[in-house]
Design a protein around this motif. Sequence first.
Motif, PDB file in Angstrom:
ATOM      1  N   MET A   2       0.843  -1.198   0.000  1.00 50.09           N
ATOM      2  CA  MET A   2       0.000   0.000   0.000  1.00 50.09           C
ATOM      3  C   MET A   2       0.882   1.253   0.000  1.00 50.09           C
ATOM      4  O   MET A   2       1.885   1.315   0.701  1.00 50.09           O
ATOM      5  CB  MET A   2      -0.909   0.000   1.226  1.00 50.09           C
ATOM      6  N   MET A   3       0.496   2.255  -0.789  1.00 54.74           N
ATOM      7  CA  MET A   3       1.279   3.484  -0.878  1.00 54.74           C
ATOM      8  C   MET A   3       1.171   4.283   0.412  1.00 54.74           C
ATOM      9  O   MET A   3       0.091   4.446   0.960  1.00 54.74           O
ATOM     10  CB  MET A   3       0.787   4.322  -2.054  1.00 54.74           C
ATOM     11  N   LYS A   4       2.318   4.775   0.852  1.00 52.67           N
ATOM     12  CA  LYS A   4       2.382   5.600   2.053  1.00 52.67           C
ATOM     13  C   LYS A   4       2.875   6.994   1.676  1.00 52.67           C
ATOM     14  O   LYS A   4       3.478   7.198   0.624  1.00 52.67           O
ATOM     15  CB  LYS A   4       3.339   4.989   3.085  1.00 52.67           C
ATOM     16  N   LEU A  58       5.948  17.211  18.957  1.00 48.48           N
ATOM     17  CA  LEU A  58       5.186  16.100  19.516  1.00 48.48           C
ATOM     18  C   LEU A  58       4.433  16.545  20.770  1.00 48.48           C
ATOM     19  O   LEU A  58       4.698  17.637  21.298  1.00 48.48           O
ATOM     20  CB  LEU A  58       6.138  14.946  19.833  1.00 48.48           C
ATOM     21  N   PRO A  59       3.500  15.739  21.292  1.00 45.29           N
ATOM     22  CA  PRO A  59       2.726  16.159  22.466  1.00 45.29           C
ATOM     23  C   PRO A  59       3.568  16.598  23.661  1.00 45.29           C
ATOM     24  O   PRO A  59       3.223  17.574  24.327  1.00 45.29           O
ATOM     25  CB  PRO A  59       1.899  14.915  22.787  1.00 45.29           C
ATOM     26  N   GLY A  60       4.659  15.899  23.928  1.00 45.74           N
ATOM     27  CA  GLY A  60       5.419  16.244  25.130  1.00 45.74           C
ATOM     28  C   GLY A  60       6.786  16.832  24.899  1.00 45.74           C
ATOM     29  O   GLY A  60       7.476  17.203  25.844  1.00 45.74           O
ATOM     30  N   GLU A  61       7.204  16.933  23.629  1.00 43.56           N
ATOM     31  CA  GLU A  61       8.567  17.383  23.362  1.00 43.56           C
ATOM     32  C   GLU A  61       8.730  17.786  21.903  1.00 43.56           C
ATOM     33  O   GLU A  61       7.850  17.551  21.075  1.00 43.56           O
ATOM     34  CB  GLU A  61       9.550  16.242  23.666  1.00 43.56           C
ATOM     35  N   ILE A  62       9.872  18.379  21.619  1.00 40.97           N
ATOM     36  CA  ILE A  62      10.291  18.636  20.244  1.00 40.97           C
ATOM     37  C   ILE A  62      11.426  17.676  19.924  1.00 40.97           C
ATOM     38  O   ILE A  62      12.386  17.549  20.691  1.00 40.97           O
ATOM     39  CB  ILE A  62      10.732  20.096  20.050  1.00 40.97           C
ATOM     40  N   GLU A  63      11.302  16.963  18.809  1.00 39.60           N
ATOM     41  CA  GLU A  63      12.271  15.932  18.422  1.00 39.60           C
ATOM     42  C   GLU A  63      12.981  16.357  17.149  1.00 39.60           C
ATOM     43  O   GLU A  63      12.356  16.587  16.113  1.00 39.60           O
ATOM     44  CB  GLU A  63      11.544  14.605  18.195  1.00 39.60           C
ATOM     45  N   GLU A  64      14.306  16.495  17.228  1.00 39.32           N
ATOM     46  CA  GLU A  64      15.084  16.857  16.048  1.00 39.32           C
ATOM     47  C   GLU A  64      15.151  15.683  15.078  1.00 39.32           C
ATOM     48  O   GLU A  64      15.113  14.518  15.465  1.00 39.32           O
ATOM     49  CB  GLU A  64      16.504  17.251  16.471  1.00 39.32           C
ATOM     50  N   ASN A  65      15.260  16.002  13.796  1.00 40.67           N
ATOM     51  CA  ASN A  65      15.504  15.014  12.740  1.00 40.67           C
ATOM     52  C   ASN A  65      14.531  13.833  12.820  1.00 40.67           C
ATOM     53  O   ASN A  65      14.919  12.699  13.074  1.00 40.67           O
ATOM     54  CB  ASN A  65      16.954  14.497  12.809  1.00 40.67           C
ATOM     55  N   GLY A  66      13.256  14.112  12.581  1.00 48.40           N
ATOM     56  CA  GLY A  66      12.247  13.075  12.665  1.00 48.40           C
ATOM     57  C   GLY A  66      11.442  12.933  11.393  1.00 48.40           C
ATOM     58  O   GLY A  66      11.642  13.675  10.413  1.00 48.40           O
ATOM     59  N   TYR A  67      10.527  11.986  11.411  1.00 50.82           N
ATOM     60  CA  TYR A  67       9.667  11.753  10.250  1.00 50.82           C
ATOM     61  C   TYR A  67       8.273  11.346  10.721  1.00 50.82           C
ATOM     62  O   TYR A  67       8.076  10.880  11.846  1.00 50.82           O
ATOM     63  CB  TYR A  67      10.250  10.668   9.330  1.00 50.82           C
ATOM     64  N   VAL A  68       7.313  11.520   9.824  1.00 49.69           N
ATOM     65  CA  VAL A  68       5.929  11.110  10.062  1.00 49.69           C
ATOM     66  C   VAL A  68       5.456  10.339   8.840  1.00 49.69           C
ATOM     67  O   VAL A  68       5.684  10.763   7.701  1.00 49.69           O
ATOM     68  CB  VAL A  68       5.002  12.322  10.294  1.00 49.69           C
ATOM     69  N   VAL A  69       4.805   9.215   9.064  1.00 58.11           N
ATOM     70  CA  VAL A  69       4.258   8.387   7.996  1.00 58.11           C
ATOM     71  C   VAL A  69       2.734   8.372   8.133  1.00 58.11           C
ATOM     72  O   VAL A  69       2.215   8.243   9.246  1.00 58.11           O
ATOM     73  CB  VAL A  69       4.805   6.940   8.073  1.00 58.11           C
ATOM     74  N   PHE A  70       2.032   8.500   7.014  1.00 54.70           N
ATOM     75  CA  PHE A  70       0.574   8.420   7.072  1.00 54.70           C
ATOM     76  C   PHE A  70       0.023   7.688   5.859  1.00 54.70           C
ATOM     77  O   PHE A  70       0.585   7.733   4.754  1.00 54.70           O
ATOM     78  CB  PHE A  70      -0.069   9.798   7.235  1.00 54.70           C
ATOM     79  N   GLU A  71      -1.100   7.001   6.101  1.00 53.75           N
ATOM     80  CA  GLU A  71      -1.793   6.228   5.080  1.00 53.75           C
ATOM     81  C   GLU A  71      -3.294   6.430   5.238  1.00 53.75           C
ATOM     82  O   GLU A  71      -3.804   6.438   6.359  1.00 53.75           O
ATOM     83  CB  GLU A  71      -1.481   4.736   5.211  1.00 53.75           C
ATOM     84  N   ASP A  72      -3.976   6.586   4.111  1.00 51.07           N
ATOM     85  CA  ASP A  72      -5.444   6.752   4.128  1.00 51.07           C
ATOM     86  C   ASP A  72      -5.885   7.833   5.108  1.00 51.07           C
ATOM     87  O   ASP A  72      -6.904   7.707   5.797  1.00 51.07           O
ATOM     88  CB  ASP A  72      -6.124   5.428   4.480  1.00 51.07           C
ATOM     89  N   ASN A  90       8.931   2.343   0.171  1.00 48.03           N
ATOM     90  CA  ASN A  90       8.674   1.547  -1.024  1.00 48.03           C
ATOM     91  C   ASN A  90       8.743   2.435  -2.261  1.00 48.03           C
ATOM     92  O   ASN A  90       8.617   3.666  -2.159  1.00 48.03           O
ATOM     93  CB  ASN A  90       7.304   0.877  -0.948  1.00 48.03           C
ATOM     94  N   PRO A  91       8.926   1.846  -3.450  1.00 46.45           N
ATOM     95  CA  PRO A  91       9.075   2.660  -4.662  1.00 46.45           C
ATOM     96  C   PRO A  91       7.896   3.581  -4.957  1.00 46.45           C
ATOM     97  O   PRO A  91       8.071   4.630  -5.576  1.00 46.45           O
ATOM     98  CB  PRO A  91       9.236   1.601  -5.766  1.00 46.45           C
ATOM     99  N   PHE A  92       6.697   3.193  -4.538  1.00 46.65           N
ATOM    100  CA  PHE A  92       5.514   3.983  -4.877  1.00 46.65           C
ATOM    101  C   PHE A  92       5.134   4.983  -3.780  1.00 46.65           C
ATOM    102  O   PHE A  92       4.155   5.705  -3.914  1.00 46.65           O
ATOM    103  CB  PHE A  92       4.332   3.057  -5.165  1.00 46.65           C
ATOM    104  N   ASP A  93       5.889   5.018  -2.694  1.00 50.17           N
ATOM    105  CA  ASP A  93       5.597   5.952  -1.611  1.00 50.17           C
ATOM    106  C   ASP A  93       5.857   7.394  -2.052  1.00 50.17           C
ATOM    107  O   ASP A  93       6.698   7.659  -2.906  1.00 50.17           O
ATOM    108  CB  ASP A  93       6.438   5.636  -0.376  1.00 50.17           C
TER     109      ASP A  93
END
Length: 396
Positions: A1-3, A13-27, A42-45
């Motif tokens: 499934m494409m992400k 974030l809710p309790g802190e700030i995080e350096e050098n991060g990522y977020v993934v979401f689908e649908d 994946n190649p189609f992401d």
Amino acid sequence: MMKSIIKNGILILPGEIEENGYVVFEDGIITQIGKGRYTGQNPFDVIYDADQDYISPGFIDMHTHGAGGYDFMDNTIEAYLGIAHKHAEHGTTSLVPTTLTSTMEELIKTFDIYEQAKKENIKGADFLGLHLEGPYFSYNQRGAQDPKYLRNPEPEEYNEILRRSNNIIRWSIAPELKGALELGEVLKSKGILASIGHSDALYDEVVKAHEHGYSHITHLYSCMSTITRRNAYRYAGVLEAAYMIDDMSVEIIADGIHVPQALLQYVCKFKPHNLIALCTDSMRAAGMPDGIYNIGSLTNGQKVIKEDGVAKLLDRSAFAGSVATSDLLVRTMIKLAGLSVHKAVQMMSYNPSRILGIDNKKGSLTVGKDADIIIFDKNIDIQKTFVKGKMIYSKN
């Protein structure tokens, strides 16, 4: 499934700030949050590089009347969609369309237009439900509300309003009016946020209103009573009650004008951070050049002037809603109130979601919540806006 992956950013974030991060979401839902380099690609992401800008929960505006030359009281789908898109350009991913005091006919028409516009709204901030501002307000604290529509709450009328729409999620009312306490109980029973606004109530009346379901204060410092003197005796008002009632939440128009720097700092010093939300209370001139505009509908609204970064009545006797956008509010709280980016963002995202009772699905970067995400730089200039995972605005 494409992400979809937003990488290489500073996560708020809710309790802190995080350096050098990522977020993934689908649908449209956040599925993963992490630090460092994402390796599950994946190649189609679809990949978005935040380039070390902030990755933040989208802003939630719980009180807005318009923007981009439109007002919700125009009662057109075009207006609703235009407002939603303009606010999305400024980082708002969810908003609560707000009415003004009006005729019953206009109000009922608003209910129908809202339902149609919500179905068609695919390029703007998500509509959370309606906020009725009035018509049950104090004449002395009316501000820019048209006085000819002000009245006391009557069960026959407000029950009919509630029958006509299932989309009302908050209602601002002056609780000292006859019948207002009973209305507070009705709203509480229906899960609708009962808010105190445009009120000349004394402190004791606010305390009683709180006991009858009123839990929020509409635009703190604007159109509300403070310490008054009657026959040599001093009485506290709505403003003092907002601080004295421990669990009473408040919203502030943090444009630096409606609430200037010293008062912004005062609110943050004496009201718990988690009970403070930011709101624009913006009217149609938000995002538009200076000039003459209508507040409220084009047919029955009042003429106001936008100048000096704010909207005013033509005689300059009162402000007439703001011309602010959510990114400006966050920027102002950082620059004038001295808040951290983390705290300022929470006031424009998580705190409104909690006050509105939707924090189970919106308001923070949390796995399982809606992918309402924004990317902004160090000056809080919005680079990208995602609503339920769909990118609806990109600066570049």
